[in-house]
Design a protein around this motif. Sequence first.
Motif, short mmCIF file in Angstrom:
data_model
loop_
_atom_site.label_atom_id
_atom_site.label_comp_id
_atom_site.label_asym_id
_atom_site.label_seq_id
_atom_site.Cartn_x
_atom_site.Cartn_y
_atom_site.Cartn_z
N ILE A 242 0.84 -1.20 0.00
CA ILE A 242 0.00 0.00 0.00
C ILE A 242 0.88 1.25 0.00
N ARG A 243 1.90 1.25 0.81
CA ARG A 243 2.82 2.38 0.86
C ARG A 243 3.52 2.57 -0.48
N ASN A 244 3.78 1.47 -1.15
CA ASN A 244 4.48 1.54 -2.43
C ASN A 244 3.64 2.20 -3.52
N PHE A 245 2.32 2.22 -3.35
CA PHE A 245 1.47 2.90 -4.32
C PHE A 245 1.86 4.38 -4.43
N TYR A 246 2.16 4.98 -3.29
CA TYR A 246 2.57 6.39 -3.31
C TYR A 246 3.94 6.54 -3.95
N THR A 247 4.84 5.61 -3.66
CA THR A 247 6.18 5.64 -4.27
C THR A 247 6.09 5.52 -5.78
N LEU A 248 5.24 4.61 -6.26
CA LEU A 248 5.09 4.42 -7.69
C LEU A 248 4.52 5.66 -8.37
N TYR A 249 3.59 6.32 -7.68
CA TYR A 249 3.04 7.57 -8.22
C TYR A 249 4.16 8.61 -8.36
N CYS A 250 4.95 8.75 -7.32
CA CYS A 250 6.04 9.73 -7.34
C CYS A 250 7.08 9.41 -8.41
N LYS A 251 7.22 8.15 -8.74
CA LYS A 251 8.19 7.73 -9.75
C LYS A 251 7.67 7.90 -11.17
N GLY A 252 6.39 8.27 -11.32
CA GLY A 252 5.88 8.54 -12.66
C GLY A 252 4.56 7.90 -13.02
N TYR A 253 4.06 6.98 -12.19
CA TYR A 253 2.81 6.31 -12.52
C TYR A 253 1.62 7.15 -12.03
N ASP A 254 1.28 8.15 -12.82
CA ASP A 254 0.20 9.06 -12.44
C ASP A 254 -1.15 8.36 -12.31
N PHE A 255 -1.33 7.26 -13.02
CA PHE A 255 -2.60 6.54 -12.95
C PHE A 255 -2.84 5.91 -11.58
N MET A 256 -1.83 5.92 -10.72
CA MET A 256 -1.97 5.40 -9.37
C MET A 256 -2.43 6.47 -8.40
N ASP A 257 -2.90 7.61 -8.90
CA ASP A 257 -3.15 8.77 -8.03
C ASP A 257 -4.11 8.48 -6.88
N ASN A 258 -5.23 7.82 -7.15
CA ASN A 258 -6.19 7.54 -6.07
C ASN A 258 -5.60 6.61 -5.01
N LEU A 259 -4.93 5.56 -5.46
CA LEU A 259 -4.31 4.63 -4.51
C LEU A 259 -3.18 5.32 -3.75
N ALA A 260 -2.48 6.22 -4.42
CA ALA A 260 -1.36 6.92 -3.79
C ALA A 260 -1.82 7.87 -2.71
N PHE A 261 -2.76 8.76 -3.04
CA PHE A 261 -3.11 9.83 -2.11
C PHE A 261 -4.19 9.44 -1.10
N ASN A 262 -5.08 8.55 -1.47
CA ASN A 262 -6.13 8.15 -0.54
C ASN A 262 -5.70 7.06 0.44
N TYR A 263 -4.63 6.33 0.07
CA TYR A 263 -4.24 5.19 0.91
C TYR A 263 -2.73 5.16 1.18
N GLY A 264 -1.92 5.17 0.14
CA GLY A 264 -0.47 5.05 0.33
C GLY A 264 0.12 6.16 1.15
N LEU A 265 -0.29 7.39 0.88
CA LEU A 265 0.28 8.55 1.57
C LEU A 265 -0.08 8.53 3.06
#
Length: 212
Positions: A97-120
């Motif tokens: 779950i935490r890695n979702f935010y890391t992946l977003y920061c690395k360029g996977y913009d399509f992970m935005d909901n998983l990144a900001f609503n959960y990973g962050l």
Amino acid sequence: MNEISRNIQKEFYKVWSEKELLPNFEKWIYKSTELKDNLNPNSYYEFLSFNYKQENSHSELKKLIENQISQSEVEKWKITKDLLNAKNRTENYSKSIRNFYTLYCKGYDFMDNLAFNYGLALECPYSYYRIETFEKLSEKQKLTLIENCYPDIIGEIEKVLNWIENEKVVLIGKTNEFGKLEYIDNRTDLEKNNYKEINETVEKEKWWEFWK
């Protein structure tokens, strides 16, 4: 690079993701005629001669497997493993779950909901507990943050899995000149902005059952 059959990819993925024991994989290598037919002689010999009992055998075997498949496929395996870990709550899924935010920061913009609503929320828990990192939380605090993700996170995970299945998002496995992970985005504007949810009326086998 030879085209590898779906069945061989499945066997490779099971051991790559540690869902298959090395002794079982080794037996399959020795008896599989399909593997011999799909790989060039040198690659086939590498698997036959590999020391499955050596130290760090799994990590070395992963490298050997990754040499037989495309960078795009490896990237797909990696992200699929994280998505399914979080969906099924297996294999240190809080890290996924935490890695979702890391992946977003690395360029996977399509992970935005998983990144900001959960990973962050897990990666930077300061707004909840005035504590800067997940590792410094108490076990009770960690569990509370993790439980807050469910069940809503499951729908978001399945959305991303479906994007990958339907090649709405095509992972490339390379970084651009700015060091960001690249992907091909075939989603509609509605899908990008989460205005549209696709519900299948006919039940069919989920594509990611392949990866289980």
